[in-house]
Design a protein around this motif. Structure first.
Motif, PDB file in Angstrom:
ATOM      1  N   ILE A   1      -8.949  16.080  12.490  1.00 21.64           N
ATOM      2  CA  ILE A   1     -10.297  16.080  13.058  1.00 21.64           C
ATOM      3  C   ILE A   1     -11.268  15.546  12.012  1.00 21.64           C
ATOM      4  CG2 ILE A   1     -12.119  17.564  14.037  1.00 21.64           C
ATOM      5  CD1 ILE A   1      -9.653  19.555  14.568  1.00 21.64           C
ATOM      6  N   GLU A   2     -12.230  14.756  12.455  1.00 25.14           N
ATOM      7  CA  GLU A   2     -13.216  14.200  11.533  1.00 25.14           C
ATOM      8  C   GLU A   2     -13.894  15.327  10.762  1.00 25.14           C
ATOM      9  OE1 GLU A   2     -15.716  11.513  13.751  1.00 25.14           O
ATOM     10  OE2 GLU A   2     -14.033  10.199  14.213  1.00 25.14           O
TER      11      GLU A   2
ATOM     12  N   ALA B   1      -7.605  15.924   5.146  1.00 30.55           N
ATOM     13  CA  ALA B   1      -6.455  15.150   5.630  1.00 30.55           C
ATOM     14  C   ALA B   1      -5.172  15.810   5.129  1.00 30.55           C
ATOM     15  CB  ALA B   1      -6.547  13.713   5.134  1.00 30.55           C
ATOM     16  N   VAL B   2      -4.184  15.922   6.008  1.00 32.62           N
ATOM     17  CA  VAL B   2      -2.898  16.513   5.623  1.00 32.62           C
ATOM     18  C   VAL B   2      -2.179  15.561   4.668  1.00 32.62           C
ATOM     19  CG1 VAL B   2      -0.686  17.374   6.499  1.00 32.62           C
ATOM     20  CG2 VAL B   2      -2.755  17.663   7.870  1.00 32.62           C
ATOM     21  N   ASP B   3      -1.668  16.111   3.579  1.00 31.32           N
ATOM     22  CA  ASP B   3      -0.928  15.284   2.634  1.00 31.32           C
ATOM     23  C   ASP B   3       0.368  14.803   3.291  1.00 31.32           C
ATOM     24  OD1 ASP B   3      -0.472  13.986   0.254  1.00 31.32           O
ATOM     25  OD2 ASP B   3       0.425  15.727  -0.728  1.00 31.32           O
ATOM     26  N   PHE B   4       0.800  13.609   2.972  1.00 35.66           N
ATOM     27  CA  PHE B   4       2.078  13.114   3.484  1.00 35.66           C
ATOM     28  C   PHE B   4       2.668  12.135   2.496  1.00 35.66           C
ATOM     29  CE2 PHE B   4      -0.938   9.964   5.098  1.00 35.66           C
ATOM     30  CZ  PHE B   4      -0.285   8.757   4.891  1.00 35.66           C
ATOM     31  N   GLU B   5       3.955  11.909   2.659  1.00 38.63           N
ATOM     32  CA  GLU B   5       4.668  10.975   1.791  1.00 38.63           C
ATOM     33  C   GLU B   5       5.571  10.098   2.649  1.00 38.63           C
ATOM     34  OE1 GLU B   5       7.683  11.326  -1.994  1.00 38.63           O
ATOM     35  OE2 GLU B   5       6.234  12.942  -1.663  1.00 38.63           O
ATOM     36  N   VAL B   6       5.605   8.810   2.339  1.00 42.71           N
ATOM     37  CA  VAL B   6       6.576   7.920   2.978  1.00 42.71           C
ATOM     38  C   VAL B   6       7.255   7.092   1.892  1.00 42.71           C
ATOM     39  CG1 VAL B   6       5.422   7.664   5.229  1.00 42.71           C
ATOM     40  CG2 VAL B   6       4.889   6.056   3.416  1.00 42.71           C
TER      41      VAL B   6
ATOM     42  N   LEU C   1       9.800   8.801   9.417  1.00 42.92           N
ATOM     43  CA  LEU C   1      11.184   8.948   9.891  1.00 42.92           C
ATOM     44  C   LEU C   1      11.391  10.159  10.777  1.00 42.92           C
ATOM     45  CD1 LEU C   1      13.116   7.895   6.666  1.00 42.92           C
ATOM     46  CD2 LEU C   1      12.887   6.605   8.800  1.00 42.92           C
ATOM     47  N   THR C   2      10.699  11.253  10.482  1.00 42.96           N
ATOM     48  CA  THR C   2      10.908  12.480  11.263  1.00 42.96           C
ATOM     49  C   THR C   2       9.865  12.648  12.363  1.00 42.96           C
ATOM     50  OG1 THR C   2       9.522  13.768   9.772  1.00 42.96           O
ATOM     51  CG2 THR C   2      11.872  13.650   9.246  1.00 42.96           C
ATOM     52  N   GLY C   3       8.815  11.835  12.329  1.00 38.50           N
ATOM     53  CA  GLY C   3       7.724  11.991  13.291  1.00 38.50           C
ATOM     54  C   GLY C   3       6.724  13.051  12.871  1.00 38.50           C
ATOM     55  N   SER C   4       6.952  13.671  11.705  1.00 36.56           N
ATOM     56  CA  SER C   4       6.084  14.785  11.295  1.00 36.56           C
ATOM     57  C   SER C   4       4.675  14.333  10.913  1.00 36.56           C
ATOM     58  CB  SER C   4       6.714  15.555  10.130  1.00 36.56           C
ATOM     59  OG  SER C   4       6.777  14.711   8.989  1.00 36.56           O
TER      60      SER C   4
ATOM     61  N   ASP D   1       1.353  15.878  12.412  1.00 38.83           N
ATOM     62  CA  ASP D   1       0.305  16.457  11.556  1.00 38.83           C
ATOM     63  C   ASP D   1      -1.054  15.833  11.829  1.00 38.83           C
ATOM     64  OD1 ASP D   1       1.971  18.228  10.286  1.00 38.83           O
ATOM     65  OD2 ASP D   1       2.298  16.973   8.520  1.00 38.83           O
ATOM     66  N   TYR D   2      -1.053  14.548  12.137  1.00 39.09           N
ATOM     67  CA  TYR D   2      -2.306  13.837  12.377  1.00 39.09           C
ATOM     68  C   TYR D   2      -2.697  13.814  13.851  1.00 39.09           C
ATOM     69  CZ  TYR D   2      -3.128  12.588   7.600  1.00 39.09           C
ATOM     70  OH  TYR D   2      -3.416  12.672   6.261  1.00 39.09           O
ATOM     71  N   ALA D   3      -1.888  14.468  14.692  1.00 41.08           N
ATOM     72  CA  ALA D   3      -2.171  14.540  16.125  1.00 41.08           C
ATOM     73  C   ALA D   3      -2.519  13.148  16.675  1.00 41.08           C
ATOM     74  CB  ALA D   3      -3.313  15.528  16.398  1.00 41.08           C
ATOM     75  N   VAL D   4      -1.635  12.185  16.389  1.00 38.36           N
ATOM     76  CA  VAL D   4      -1.862  10.803  16.827  1.00 38.36           C
ATOM     77  C   VAL D   4      -1.751  10.749  18.354  1.00 38.36           C
ATOM     78  CG1 VAL D   4      -0.940   8.446  16.731  1.00 38.36           C
ATOM     79  CG2 VAL D   4      -1.033   9.840  14.648  1.00 38.36           C
TER      80      VAL D   4
END
Length: 141
Positions: free
Chosen positions: A2-3, A7-12, A93-96, A100-103
């Motif tokens: 949400i604005e 922001a949720v941390d993520f790694e790719v 890869l996992t869709g997580s 998390d970002y509610a895309v």
């Protein structure tokens, strides 16, 4: 995502093998996170504009990361090669990350401030004018 929220941390692991972690981007002048997949016409339509922004604002400290969703690596790589993409990209890869970002739909683009807050979220095709306006605001905050 949400604005105004953190922001949720993520790694790719990017397609070039390098790792991208959002929390490692401290000190940059904002991060643009673009969720996409090749079979999505609006994703294809906006990709050149995302690349243009990545090029134009690189020296101003903007980081652009493309997160590839629901796709095979071969499809993604072929698309990136065809587009001549040079900004960072990697698969969810996992869709997580998309969860998390509610895309809500593809593409969706998030604009994250240097202190890790969601400044703007844009669901659907973003036009070049709006994209540039958001990015300009983001790097000059």
């Amino acid at each position: 995502g949400i604005e105004g929220s953190q922001a949720v941390d993520f790694e790719v692991t990017q397609f070039d093998g390098a790792r991208f972690k959002l929390s490692d981007q401290a000190g940059v002048n904002g991060v643009v996170v673009n969720f996409w997949f090749p079979a999505c016409p609006p994703c294809r339509a906006e990709f050149p504009a995302i690349q243009a922004v990545a090029d134009a604002y690189k020296d101003k400290g903007l980081v652009v990361i493309g997160v590839n969703v629901q796709d095979t690596e071969d499809n993604a790589r072929a698309f990136l090669m065809e587009q001549g993409t040079t900004f960072q990209t990697g698969p969810d890869l996992t869709g997580s990350i998309s969860i998390d970002y509610a895309v809500p739909s593809m593409p969706t683009t998030y604009f994250i401030t240097r202190d890790g807050k969601i400044f703007k979220k844009w669901a659907g095709l973003i036009d070049e004018k709006r994209l540039n306006a958001f990015v300009d605001e983001l790097v000059n905050m």
